[in-house]
Design a protein around this motif. Structure first.
Motif, short mmCIF file in Angstrom:
data_model
loop_
_atom_site.label_atom_id
_atom_site.label_comp_id
_atom_site.label_asym_id
_atom_site.label_seq_id
_atom_site.Cartn_x
_atom_site.Cartn_y
_atom_site.Cartn_z
N ASP A 139 -0.99 3.56 15.03
CA ASP A 139 -0.64 4.70 15.86
C ASP A 139 -1.71 5.79 15.82
OD1 ASP A 139 1.02 5.91 17.72
OD2 ASP A 139 2.21 6.95 16.19
N GLY A 140 -2.97 5.36 15.84
CA GLY A 140 -4.09 6.30 15.92
C GLY A 140 -4.56 6.89 14.61
N GLY A 141 -4.05 6.41 13.48
CA GLY A 141 -4.48 6.98 12.20
C GLY A 141 -4.49 5.96 11.08
N VAL A 142 -5.12 6.33 10.00
CA VAL A 142 -5.19 5.48 8.81
C VAL A 142 -3.88 5.65 8.04
CG1 VAL A 142 -6.40 5.05 6.63
CG2 VAL A 142 -7.70 5.69 8.67
N VAL A 143 -3.20 4.55 7.78
CA VAL A 143 -1.93 4.62 7.05
C VAL A 143 -2.07 4.10 5.62
CG1 VAL A 143 -0.47 4.54 9.09
CG2 VAL A 143 -1.15 2.40 7.99
N SER A 144 -3.16 3.36 5.35
CA SER A 144 -3.39 2.83 4.01
C SER A 144 -4.86 2.51 3.88
CB SER A 144 -2.55 1.56 3.82
OG SER A 144 -2.81 0.96 2.57
N GLU A 145 -5.44 2.77 2.69
CA GLU A 145 -6.84 2.40 2.47
C GLU A 145 -7.10 2.28 0.98
OE1 GLU A 145 -9.90 4.02 1.36
OE2 GLU A 145 -8.80 5.70 0.54
N GLY A 146 -8.14 1.52 0.65
CA GLY A 146 -8.52 1.35 -0.74
C GLY A 146 -9.51 0.21 -0.90
N SER A 147 -9.83 -0.10 -2.14
CA SER A 147 -10.67 -1.26 -2.41
C SER A 147 -9.91 -2.49 -1.94
CB SER A 147 -10.95 -1.36 -3.91
OG SER A 147 -9.76 -1.72 -4.60
N PRO A 148 -10.61 -3.58 -1.65
CA PRO A 148 -9.88 -4.77 -1.19
C PRO A 148 -8.76 -5.19 -2.14
CG PRO A 148 -12.21 -5.07 -0.82
CD PRO A 148 -12.05 -3.78 -1.61
N ARG A 149 -9.03 -5.13 -3.44
CA ARG A 149 -7.99 -5.55 -4.40
C ARG A 149 -6.78 -4.62 -4.33
NH1 ARG A 149 -9.73 -7.30 -9.97
NH2 ARG A 149 -9.96 -9.17 -8.77
N SER A 150 -6.98 -3.32 -4.40
CA SER A 150 -5.83 -2.41 -4.37
C SER A 150 -5.14 -2.42 -3.01
CB SER A 150 -6.24 -0.99 -4.76
OG SER A 150 -7.08 -0.42 -3.79
N PHE A 151 -5.93 -2.56 -1.94
CA PHE A 151 -5.35 -2.58 -0.60
C PHE A 151 -4.46 -3.79 -0.39
CE2 PHE A 151 -5.45 -3.79 3.88
CZ PHE A 151 -5.01 -2.62 4.48
N PHE A 152 -4.98 -4.98 -0.68
CA PHE A 152 -4.22 -6.20 -0.39
C PHE A 152 -3.17 -6.50 -1.45
CE2 PHE A 152 -8.06 -7.13 2.21
CZ PHE A 152 -7.42 -7.20 3.43
N ALA A 153 -3.44 -6.20 -2.73
CA ALA A 153 -2.45 -6.48 -3.77
C ALA A 153 -1.23 -5.57 -3.63
CB ALA A 153 -3.07 -6.33 -5.16
N GLY A 154 -1.44 -4.38 -3.12
CA GLY A 154 -0.34 -3.44 -2.99
C GLY A 154 0.36 -3.50 -1.65
N ASN A 155 0.02 -4.46 -0.84
CA ASN A 155 0.57 -4.54 0.51
C ASN A 155 1.50 -5.75 0.59
OD1 ASN A 155 0.91 -4.65 3.35
ND2 ASN A 155 -1.03 -3.58 3.59
N SER A 156 2.76 -5.51 0.83
CA SER A 156 3.71 -6.63 0.82
C SER A 156 3.68 -7.47 2.09
CB SER A 156 5.12 -6.13 0.55
OG SER A 156 5.43 -5.09 1.42
N PHE A 157 3.26 -6.90 3.22
CA PHE A 157 3.24 -7.68 4.46
C PHE A 157 1.82 -8.10 4.83
CE2 PHE A 157 2.69 -7.76 9.12
CZ PHE A 157 3.46 -8.88 9.39
#
Length: 140
Positions: A92-110
């Motif tokens: 929706d036009g903005g960043v909702v989550s960001e981080g290193s690949p490990r923290s970004f993907f490991a912390g993302n359930s979907f």
């Protein structure tokens, strides 16, 4: 450049006679000839075979080591998990989550890698198959 992007054998071909992946390579090569300081890539792995994806990763790593900034938009989660320095999700036009690949993907359930989705119960911080394999080796 045609050797670097592995299409030298196609140099006499018309661009419309190339496959989608070959056209991607050609477009990348044309942009790299300009020697940009900032490289904006939209779905750079689209149509590429797994072997050239490794070549592309090497090209991108070489560029960043020379100080070139790369901003890449991609749905190729596995490629991003292996080769990006930072990952972000836009909604929706903005960043909702960001981080290193490990923290970004490991912390993302979907929105995560296949490896993380399959192994997160046992290795929650592993996001690539290589990381899962390393965790398994450590157990034995």
């Amino acid at each position: 450049m045609s050797e670097r992007i592995e299409i030298r054998h196609l140099r006499r071909s018309h661009p419309y006679d190339l496959s989608g992946g070959e056209q991607q390579r050609l477009a990348l090569g044309k942009v790299l000839l300009l020697e940009p300081e900032i490289l904006l890539l939209d779905e750079p792995t689209k149509g590429l075979d797994p072997f050239f994806k490794l070549t592309l990763a090497g090209i991108l790593k070489d560029l960043t080591s020379r100080g070139i900034t790369i901003l890449m938009v991609s749905h190729d989660i596995e490629f991003c998990a292996r080769h990006a320095d930072r990952c972000a999700m836009f909604f929706d036009g903005g960043v909702v989550s960001e981080g290193s690949p490990r923290s970004f993907f490991a912390g993302n359930s979907f929105y995560t890698t296949t490896a993380n989705r399959m192994a997160r119960e046992y290795f929650p911080d592993a996001v690539t198959w290589e990381e899962v394999a390393a965790c398994v080796r450590e157990m034995t």
